[in-house]
Structure formats: structure tokens, C-alpha cells
Scaffold this motif. Structure first.
Motif, PDB file in Angstrom:
ATOM      1  N   SER A  69       0.870  -1.171   0.000  1.00 29.33           N
ATOM      2  CA  SER A  69       0.000   0.000   0.000  1.00 29.33           C
ATOM      3  C   SER A  69       0.910   1.224   0.000  1.00 29.33           C
ATOM      4  O   SER A  69       1.819   1.320  -0.818  1.00 29.33           O
ATOM      5  CB  SER A  69      -0.933  -0.022   1.218  1.00 29.33           C
ATOM      6  N   SER A  70       0.707   2.149   0.891  1.00 31.64           N
ATOM      7  CA  SER A  70       1.516   3.368   0.960  1.00 31.64           C
ATOM      8  C   SER A  70       1.171   4.103   2.234  1.00 31.64           C
ATOM      9  O   SER A  70       0.075   3.923   2.789  1.00 31.64           O
ATOM     10  CB  SER A  70       1.209   4.272  -0.244  1.00 31.64           C
ATOM     11  N   MET A  71       2.079   4.955   2.697  1.00 28.39           N
ATOM     12  CA  MET A  71       1.728   5.883   3.760  1.00 28.39           C
ATOM     13  C   MET A  71       0.517   6.706   3.335  1.00 28.39           C
ATOM     14  O   MET A  71      -0.327   7.067   4.155  1.00 28.39           O
ATOM     15  CB  MET A  71       2.921   6.790   4.075  1.00 28.39           C
ATOM     16  N   GLY A  72       0.418   6.974   2.024  1.00 28.86           N
ATOM     17  CA  GLY A  72      -0.739   7.680   1.484  1.00 28.86           C
ATOM     18  C   GLY A  72      -2.006   6.855   1.462  1.00 28.86           C
ATOM     19  O   GLY A  72      -3.069   7.356   1.080  1.00 28.86           O
ATOM     20  N   GLY A  73      -1.915   5.605   1.867  1.00 29.77           N
ATOM     21  CA  GLY A  73      -3.090   4.754   1.957  1.00 29.77           C
ATOM     22  C   GLY A  73      -3.814   4.872   3.286  1.00 29.77           C
ATOM     23  O   GLY A  73      -4.922   4.344   3.442  1.00 29.77           O
ATOM     24  N   PHE A  74      -3.173   5.533   4.271  1.00 26.17           N
ATOM     25  CA  PHE A  74      -3.882   5.783   5.539  1.00 26.17           C
ATOM     26  C   PHE A  74      -3.880   7.263   5.908  1.00 26.17           C
ATOM     27  O   PHE A  74      -4.501   7.667   6.889  1.00 26.17           O
ATOM     28  CB  PHE A  74      -3.298   4.945   6.693  1.00 26.17           C
ATOM     29  N   LEU A  75      -3.186   8.085   5.089  1.00 27.30           N
ATOM     30  CA  LEU A  75      -3.018   9.495   5.408  1.00 27.30           C
ATOM     31  C   LEU A  75      -3.221  10.312   4.129  1.00 27.30           C
ATOM     32  O   LEU A  75      -2.596  10.032   3.117  1.00 27.30           O
ATOM     33  CB  LEU A  75      -1.596   9.716   5.934  1.00 27.30           C
ATOM     34  N   PRO A  76      -4.118  11.324   4.140  1.00 31.26           N
ATOM     35  CA  PRO A  76      -4.377  12.075   2.905  1.00 31.26           C
ATOM     36  C   PRO A  76      -3.195  12.942   2.493  1.00 31.26           C
ATOM     37  O   PRO A  76      -2.644  13.689   3.298  1.00 31.26           O
ATOM     38  CB  PRO A  76      -5.589  12.939   3.275  1.00 31.26           C
TER      39      PRO A  76
ATOM     40  N   ARG B 223      -3.283  18.025   8.416  1.00 31.89           N
ATOM     41  CA  ARG B 223      -2.805  19.399   8.280  1.00 31.89           C
ATOM     42  C   ARG B 223      -1.286  19.438   8.126  1.00 31.89           C
ATOM     43  O   ARG B 223      -0.744  20.227   7.348  1.00 31.89           O
ATOM     44  CB  ARG B 223      -3.233  20.234   9.491  1.00 31.89           C
ATOM     45  N   PHE B 224      -0.595  18.602   8.871  1.00 34.35           N
ATOM     46  CA  PHE B 224       0.865  18.552   8.802  1.00 34.35           C
ATOM     47  C   PHE B 224       1.326  18.165   7.397  1.00 34.35           C
ATOM     48  O   PHE B 224       2.216  18.812   6.822  1.00 34.35           O
ATOM     49  CB  PHE B 224       1.398  17.542   9.832  1.00 34.35           C
ATOM     50  N   ILE B 225       0.714  17.122   6.835  1.00 37.91           N
ATOM     51  CA  ILE B 225       1.095  16.691   5.487  1.00 37.91           C
ATOM     52  C   ILE B 225       0.746  17.758   4.458  1.00 37.91           C
ATOM     53  O   ILE B 225       1.498  17.999   3.508  1.00 37.91           O
ATOM     54  CB  ILE B 225       0.430  15.347   5.139  1.00 37.91           C
ATOM     55  N   TYR B 226      -0.384  18.434   4.653  1.00 36.51           N
ATOM     56  CA  TYR B 226      -0.757  19.496   3.729  1.00 36.51           C
ATOM     57  C   TYR B 226       0.323  20.578   3.682  1.00 36.51           C
ATOM     58  O   TYR B 226       0.723  21.044   2.612  1.00 36.51           O
ATOM     59  CB  TYR B 226      -2.095  20.114   4.115  1.00 36.51           C
ATOM     60  N   LYS B 227       0.813  20.967   4.849  1.00 36.52           N
ATOM     61  CA  LYS B 227       1.841  22.005   4.896  1.00 36.52           C
ATOM     62  C   LYS B 227       3.130  21.555   4.229  1.00 36.52           C
ATOM     63  O   LYS B 227       3.851  22.355   3.630  1.00 36.52           O
ATOM     64  CB  LYS B 227       2.117  22.394   6.353  1.00 36.52           C
ATOM     65  N   GLN B 228       3.410  20.253   4.310  1.00 43.06           N
ATOM     66  CA  GLN B 228       4.621  19.716   3.703  1.00 43.06           C
ATOM     67  C   GLN B 228       4.507  19.625   2.183  1.00 43.06           C
ATOM     68  O   GLN B 228       5.487  19.800   1.462  1.00 43.06           O
ATOM     69  CB  GLN B 228       4.930  18.328   4.274  1.00 43.06           C
ATOM     70  N   MET B 229       3.297  19.337   1.693  1.00 38.18           N
ATOM     71  CA  MET B 229       3.113  18.971   0.297  1.00 38.18           C
ATOM     72  C   MET B 229       2.435  20.034  -0.559  1.00 38.18           C
ATOM     73  O   MET B 229       2.479  19.955  -1.785  1.00 38.18           O
ATOM     74  CB  MET B 229       2.278  17.688   0.204  1.00 38.18           C
ATOM     75  N   ALA B 230       1.829  21.028   0.072  1.00 39.97           N
ATOM     76  CA  ALA B 230       1.028  22.001  -0.691  1.00 39.97           C
ATOM     77  C   ALA B 230       1.853  22.731  -1.740  1.00 39.97           C
ATOM     78  O   ALA B 230       1.332  23.130  -2.794  1.00 39.97           O
ATOM     79  CB  ALA B 230       0.365  23.009   0.262  1.00 39.97           C
TER      80      ALA B 230
END
Length: 266
Positions: free
Chosen positions: A141-148, A254-261
Motif C-alpha cells: 500500500s503506501s503511507m498515502g493509503g492511511f493518510l491524505p 494538516r501537517f502533510i498538507y503544509k509539507q506537500m502544498a
């Protein structure tokens, strides 16, 4: 399942984690059927197998072609005599765009490779695995499979489907000889971006320095298989975000959004 003297099929065996899984399994005494859509990439995996090349078979197969996948078990068994495990590793990401800007061709490709390719492999090989004294199915799967992850919403949906497909299969196979593992890699240094036909603008090269090397990721996955683990988190980022998501899903998002936006078009 200890992999020594076992026959294991690896999809995406021409590049990245898939290639390192093939080489790692060979080094532990397994025979390997490497599957990939790219014939030249498989030739490179074969070239790197060195003295173990007699235990490596290569198969050019598009895993989104159900008929081709259905024919694969017979080809592998003809070469090796049996199949004891499959690792569904092949995958592609989507262009880094918001869902509203993602075309249906990209959506279909991501779902077909990541979800349906995995499903076709399981359906084709499961009857043969159930006939073995012990066997194993591993789905990546992926880390993106449990986290948007913004800009990877459809990829995440496909990998989340792989997660639940794997967990459901694990439950259905309780009491049988087949063990099942789901794998959640974080950032791993591979060519998945290029192989997916996606371009990404990054700030310098510092990101790749923080990525886990593909060979180390493969070792973690193989260790998980050999210990029949239910789930395997690959990389410190996957472990950290798994813990954070369990504690506070919205904060993790929110944390991932700030990293990836910054990767998303304005």
C-alpha cells in the motif's frame, strides 16, 4: 514464511523497491519470478542478479491486463514447479494536481495499476498458494493509503483500497496456510515519479537525501514476510505519521498538507 527455497513472484520487479526485493530474495535463497511491463528494466534486474540469475525468471506482463495475469501462474509454475508467495509491489502515482484538475485517463491508470492489478494477481495466484504447505501474499500500500496527501487523492484512494483489500483477505484466510501482509512505505528513493510519467518541481535535491534507500526498504519488507507480520511500516516517516494519525487524524492531515502544498499548481 521463510523465503529460502521458496518461489516468490514480484510485480514491479524491474525498478526501485521491486528490483531490490528480487535481489534480496535471491540472496536469501529464494527463486524469483520478476514481473514488469518494461522488458529493458527486467533485463537490468537479471544483469544485477549475478551468480543467482539461474533462480530468476523474468516476465513482461501488464498487470492491468486480466487475461495476461490469469496466464501467468502457469508460466511461473512451468519454470519453477510451484509458487509459494506473491509480492504485489507495482504501482504508479498520479500527476500532482487537485482532483478537480485530474483527467479521467489518469484516474483510470492509477486505479487499474494500483488496485485492479493487485486484485488480478491475487485472484490468479490464490488457488495455487492455497495448495502449498505454506504460502504468503504481500501487498504494498503506501503511507498515502492511511493518510491524505494533497495532489495524490486518487493514488491515496487506490492505496487505501489495497490496505482494506489486504486486511479483508487476511481475515478470510485465517486458519489456512496462507499468511497476508500489508506494507506501508513512506518516502523511498525510487524512480516512481519518472516511471509514472509525472513531473514534479522540487526545491533543490535535499528531499531525496531524506528518502529511505530502496534496498533498505526491501530488507524491511522481506523481514516482515519472514516473520508473518500483519502490517509493515517502511521508514521513519511512515512510523511517525502512523502514530500521529492514530492520535489525531486531522492534525496529521494538516501537517502533510503544509509539507506537500507547495507541489500543487497555484
Amino acid at each position: 514464511m521463510k523465503v529460502r527455497n521458496k518461489v516468490v513472484v514480484v510485480t514491479g520487479g524491474g525498478n526501485g523497491i521491486g528490483r531490490e526485493l528480487c535481489l534480496g530474495l535471491l540472496s536469501k535463497g529464494a527463486s524469483v519470478a520478476a514481473v514488469d511491463v518494461d522488458a529493458s528494466a527486467l533485463e537490468e534486474t537479471l544483469a544485477r542478479s549475478g551468480k543467482n540469475r539461474d533462480r530468476l525468471g523474468t516476465y513482461v506482463v501488464n498487470i492491468t491486463d486480466r487475461a495476461a495475469v490469469d496466464a501467468l501462474p502457469a508460466e511461473v509454475i512451468s519454470r519453477f514447479g510451484a509458487v509459494d508467495g506473491i509480492i504485489n509491489n507495482a504501482g504508479v502515482i498520479q500527476p500532482f494536481v487537485r482532483l478537480k484538475d485530474l483527467d479521467y485517463a489518469a484516474i483510470d491508470r492509477v486505479m487499474n495499476v494500483n488496485l485492479f492489478g493487485t486484485l488480478y494477481m491475487i485472484k490468479a495466484f490464490l488457488p495455487h498458494l492455497l495448495a502449498r504447505p505454506e504460502a504468503h501474499i504481500t501487498n504494498v500500500s503506501s503511507m498515502g493509503g492511511f493518510l491524505p496527501v494533497p495532489g495524490q487523492t486518487i493514488y491515496g484512494a487506490a492505496k487505501a483500497s489495497v490496505k482494506l483489500l489486504t486486511e479483508g483477505l487476511n481475515s478470510e484466510l485465517q486458519g489456512t496456510n496462507v499468511k497476508v501482509t500489508v506494507v506501508f512505505p513512506g518516502a523511498v528513493h525510487t524512480k516512481i515519479v519518472q516511471n509514472s510519467g509525472v513531473s514534479v518541481e522540487t526545491k533543490g535535491g535535499e528531499g531525496s537525501a531524506r528518502m529511505l534507500p530502496a534496498d533498505k526498504a526491501a530488507r524491511i519488507i522481506i523481514e516482515g514476510i519472514e516473520n508473518d507480520r500483519y502490517r509493515v511500516l517502511v521508514g521513519p516517516d511512515a512510523m511517525l505519521m502512523d502514530a500521529l494519525y492514530r492520535l489525531d487524524p486531522q492534525r496529521a492531515a494538516r501537517f502533510i498538507y503544509k509539507q506537500m502544498a507547495g507541489l500543487l499548481p497555484k
